[in-house]
Design an enzyme around this catalytic site. Structure first.
Site, short mmCIF file in Angstrom:
data_model
loop_
_atom_site.label_atom_id
_atom_site.label_comp_id
_atom_site.label_asym_id
_atom_site.label_seq_id
_atom_site.Cartn_x
_atom_site.Cartn_y
_atom_site.Cartn_z
N CYS A 142 0.86 -1.19 0.00
CA CYS A 142 0.00 0.00 0.00
C CYS A 142 0.90 1.24 0.00
O CYS A 142 1.73 1.42 0.90
CB CYS A 142 -0.92 0.01 1.22
SG CYS A 142 -1.79 1.59 1.41
N HIS B 271 -7.92 8.60 2.46
CA HIS B 271 -7.22 9.89 2.50
C HIS B 271 -8.21 10.99 2.22
O HIS B 271 -9.15 10.84 1.46
CB HIS B 271 -6.06 9.93 1.50
CG HIS B 271 -6.46 9.59 0.09
ND1 HIS B 271 -6.60 8.29 -0.34
CD2 HIS B 271 -6.75 10.38 -0.98
CE1 HIS B 271 -6.96 8.29 -1.61
NE2 HIS B 271 -7.06 9.54 -2.03
#
Ligand code: 5GP
Ligand code: ZN
Length: 113
Positions: A4, A100
């Site tokens: 990731c 995010h």
């Protein structure tokens, strides 16, 4: 999480222009800014998107909102106005599968969202 991108940034394995960091959260400059100020705020804990948020995540999710306000002030965009966006899933156009929040400002922003 292995492989990731934002987990690797959170772990310091990939460099980023960090503007804020604590035990739970990290904020850094977007690599391809879409506004004069374009930051990303992430939890260090891996969630693929907001679709995976659970009730026990409420505290740090709330802290992200307060951090966005603080960073907007520090970046000089609080008075002019700013936008906080979290894309979640394919239809939103999410490209990085680690939750995010975009913090955008410093210019008149477009009409979408
Ligand atoms: P999304 O489309 O998933 O909501 O947004 C992903 C954002 O991550 C994009 O604005 C993109 O420019 C940014 N981004 C992708 N790779 C990197 C990287 O390696 N470093 C930084 N700082 N930002 C990245
Ligand atoms: Zn991750």
């Amino acid at each position: 999480m292995k492989d990731c991108l934002f987990c690797k940034i959170a772990a310091g394995e990939i460099p980023a222009a960090k503007v804020y960091e604590d035990d739970e959260l990290l904020a850094f400059k977007d690599i391809a800014p879409k506004a004069p100020v374009h930051l990303l705020i992430i939890p260090k804990k891996h969630l693929a998107s907001l679709a995976e948020a659970a009730p026990e995540d409420a505290a740090w999710l709330g802290r992200i909102q307060v951090l966005a306000r603080r960073l907007a002030e520090e970046q000089g965009i609080a008075d002019g106005g700013f936008r906080v966006v979290a894309n979640s899933g394919a239809d939103s156009g999410q490209e990085v599968a680690h939750l995010h929040y975009h913090l955008l400002g410093g210019a008149k922003l477009g009409d979408i969202c």
